[in-house]
Structure formats: structure tokens, C-alpha cells
Scaffold this motif. Structure first.
Motif, PDB file in Angstrom:
ATOM      1  N   SER A 193      45.836  60.013 -28.276  1.00  0.00           N
ATOM      2  CA  SER A 193      46.827  60.793 -27.535  1.00  0.00           C
ATOM      3  C   SER A 193      46.369  61.026 -26.095  1.00  0.00           C
ATOM      4  O   SER A 193      47.155  60.909 -25.152  1.00  0.00           O
ATOM      5  N   TYR A 194      45.102  61.323 -25.928  1.00  0.00           N
ATOM      6  CA  TYR A 194      44.546  61.509 -24.589  1.00  0.00           C
ATOM      7  C   TYR A 194      44.695  60.228 -23.763  1.00  0.00           C
ATOM      8  O   TYR A 194      45.087  60.273 -22.596  1.00  0.00           O
ATOM      9  N   LEU A 195      44.367  59.093 -24.348  1.00  0.00           N
ATOM     10  CA  LEU A 195      44.466  57.824 -23.618  1.00  0.00           C
ATOM     11  C   LEU A 195      45.906  57.522 -23.215  1.00  0.00           C
ATOM     12  O   LEU A 195      46.149  56.950 -22.146  1.00  0.00           O
ATOM     13  N   ASP A 196      46.861  57.907 -24.058  1.00  0.00           N
ATOM     14  CA  ASP A 196      48.274  57.712 -23.726  1.00  0.00           C
ATOM     15  C   ASP A 196      48.702  58.573 -22.534  1.00  0.00           C
ATOM     16  O   ASP A 196      49.592  58.194 -21.778  1.00  0.00           O
ATOM     17  N   ARG A 197      48.070  59.729 -22.387  1.00  0.00           N
ATOM     18  CA  ARG A 197      48.440  60.663 -21.306  1.00  0.00           C
ATOM     19  C   ARG A 197      47.632  60.455 -20.029  1.00  0.00           C
ATOM     20  O   ARG A 197      48.074  60.829 -18.946  1.00  0.00           O
ATOM     21  N   SER A 198      46.444  59.921 -20.145  1.00  0.00           N
ATOM     22  CA  SER A 198      45.526  59.836 -19.019  1.00  0.00           C
ATOM     23  C   SER A 198      45.343  58.381 -18.579  1.00  0.00           C
ATOM     24  O   SER A 198      44.610  57.623 -19.223  1.00  0.00           O
ATOM     25  N   ARG A 199      46.039  57.998 -17.544  1.00  0.00           N
ATOM     26  CA  ARG A 199      45.949  56.642 -16.979  1.00  0.00           C
ATOM     27  C   ARG A 199      46.129  55.550 -18.033  1.00  0.00           C
ATOM     28  O   ARG A 199      45.279  54.668 -18.197  1.00  0.00           O
ATOM     29  N   PRO A 200      47.241  55.563 -18.757  1.00  0.00           N
ATOM     30  CA  PRO A 200      47.426  54.615 -19.865  1.00  0.00           C
ATOM     31  C   PRO A 200      47.454  53.150 -19.444  1.00  0.00           C
ATOM     32  O   PRO A 200      47.156  52.279 -20.262  1.00  0.00           O
ATOM     33  N   ASP A 201      47.768  52.865 -18.197  1.00  0.00           N
ATOM     34  CA  ASP A 201      47.836  51.474 -17.760  1.00  0.00           C
ATOM     35  C   ASP A 201      46.555  51.001 -17.080  1.00  0.00           C
ATOM     36  O   ASP A 201      46.483  49.871 -16.607  1.00  0.00           O
ATOM     37  N   SER A 202      45.534  51.865 -17.058  1.00  0.00           N
ATOM     38  CA  SER A 202      44.228  51.471 -16.524  1.00  0.00           C
ATOM     39  C   SER A 202      43.438  50.748 -17.604  1.00  0.00           C
ATOM     40  O   SER A 202      43.720  50.877 -18.795  1.00  0.00           O
ATOM     41  N   ARG A 253      46.280  52.305 -23.060  1.00  0.00           N
ATOM     42  CA  ARG A 253      47.416  52.461 -23.984  1.00  0.00           C
ATOM     43  C   ARG A 253      47.254  51.529 -25.199  1.00  0.00           C
ATOM     44  O   ARG A 253      47.514  51.916 -26.334  1.00  0.00           O
ATOM     45  N   GLN A 254      46.818  50.313 -24.961  1.00  0.00           N
ATOM     46  CA  GLN A 254      46.615  49.354 -26.055  1.00  0.00           C
ATOM     47  C   GLN A 254      45.463  49.805 -26.962  1.00  0.00           C
ATOM     48  O   GLN A 254      45.546  49.679 -28.180  1.00  0.00           O
ATOM     49  N   TYR A 255      44.416  50.310 -26.348  1.00  0.00           N
ATOM     50  CA  TYR A 255      43.283  50.781 -27.139  1.00  0.00           C
ATOM     51  C   TYR A 255      43.688  51.993 -27.982  1.00  0.00           C
ATOM     52  O   TYR A 255      43.258  52.136 -29.120  1.00  0.00           O
ATOM     53  N   ALA A 256      44.564  52.825 -27.437  1.00  0.00           N
ATOM     54  CA  ALA A 256      45.062  53.980 -28.199  1.00  0.00           C
ATOM     55  C   ALA A 256      45.737  53.512 -29.499  1.00  0.00           C
ATOM     56  O   ALA A 256      45.572  54.116 -30.552  1.00  0.00           O
ATOM     57  N   GLU A 257      46.479  52.429 -29.410  1.00  0.00           N
ATOM     58  CA  GLU A 257      47.128  51.883 -30.614  1.00  0.00           C
ATOM     59  C   GLU A 257      46.088  51.418 -31.625  1.00  0.00           C
ATOM     60  O   GLU A 257      46.260  51.599 -32.844  1.00  0.00           O
ATOM     61  N   GLN A 258      45.009  50.820 -31.157  1.00  0.00           N
ATOM     62  CA  GLN A 258      43.948  50.396 -32.074  1.00  0.00           C
ATOM     63  C   GLN A 258      43.286  51.597 -32.738  1.00  0.00           C
ATOM     64  O   GLN A 258      42.919  51.536 -33.930  1.00  0.00           O
ATOM     65  N   LEU A 259      43.132  52.679 -31.990  1.00  0.00           N
ATOM     66  CA  LEU A 259      42.554  53.894 -32.598  1.00  0.00           C
ATOM     67  C   LEU A 259      43.476  54.460 -33.671  1.00  0.00           C
ATOM     68  O   LEU A 259      43.023  54.916 -34.710  1.00  0.00           O
ATOM     69  N   ARG A 260      44.769  54.424 -33.406  1.00  0.00           N
ATOM     70  CA  ARG A 260      45.725  54.916 -34.418  1.00  0.00           C
ATOM     71  C   ARG A 260      45.646  54.071 -35.685  1.00  0.00           C
ATOM     72  O   ARG A 260      45.708  54.604 -36.799  1.00  0.00           O
ATOM     73  N   ALA A 261      45.500  52.771 -35.524  1.00  0.00           N
ATOM     74  CA  ALA A 261      45.366  51.904 -36.682  1.00  0.00           C
ATOM     75  C   ALA A 261      44.072  52.205 -37.444  1.00  0.00           C
ATOM     76  O   ALA A 261      44.051  52.218 -38.681  1.00  0.00           O
ATOM     77  N   ALA A 262      42.998  52.468 -36.726  1.00  0.00           N
ATOM     78  CA  ALA A 262      41.720  52.798 -37.370  1.00  0.00           C
ATOM     79  C   ALA A 262      41.801  54.125 -38.119  1.00  0.00           C
ATOM     80  O   ALA A 262      41.110  54.324 -39.120  1.00  0.00           O
TER      81      ALA A 262
END
Length: 86
Positions: A19-28, A75-84
Motif C-alpha cells: 500500500s505504501y509503494l502504491d502511494r509513494s512514487r508508484p512509477d519510480s 507499483r509492480q513490486y507492490a503487486e508482487q508483495l500482494r501475491a506473496a
């Protein structure tokens, strides 16, 4: 991945980091050092001064959170964390 399902605490922390990664510079870009730093910060925020519990949470999070592939966005890494966390 360890092959074991994450503990409830680890699942919660993985989702909080995502959630933090989605809110904090998600396209970096996401960096391996950022992964390690965020794991430590979120574990410490959860357990406070309970160093033994922080260390255990960090170890579980690092075992479950995927490695950071070159060029991946936060943002992409956030999706991987959700899957984990599933």
C-alpha cells in the motif's frame, strides 16, 4: 519463497508495504536496498522496541518478499508483495 504461508503479522506487513509503494512514487523504480529498508522500517514500526520480534519479522518478510528485478516499478513490486501475502 519459503513454501510456507506467511504468518498473519507478515501478511499484514507485506500488504502495508504494498500500500505504501502504491502511494509513494508508484512509477519510480524499485531498488533492492529499498526492499530491505522498507522491511526493516515496517517491522520496527509494528513491534517498536521489541528487537527480537523485529528481527524475526524481518527474517520472515525477507524470505517471502520477492527479489527486486531490474527495471521494476514500485507499483509492480507492490503487486508482487500482494501475491506473496496471499
Amino acid at each position: 519463497m519459503t513454501g510456507q504461508p506467511p504468518s498473519d503479522t507478515c501478511r499484514t506487513l507485506l500488504l502495508q508495504i504494498a500500500s505504501y509503494l502504491d502511494r509513494s512514487r508508484p512509477d519510480s523504480l524499485m531498488w533492492p536496498a529499498s526492499r530491505d529498508l522498507l522491511v526493516g522500517q515496517f517491522a520496527a514500526a509494528h513491534y517498536g522496541i521489541r528487537g527480537d520480534l523485529v528481527a524475526d519479522a524481518e527474517a520472515e518478510l525477507l524470505a517471502l518478499a520477492p527479489g527486486v528485478a531490474p527495471g521494476i516499478k514500485r507499483r509492480q513490486y507492490a503487486e508482487q508483495l500482494r501475491a506473496a501475502a496471499a
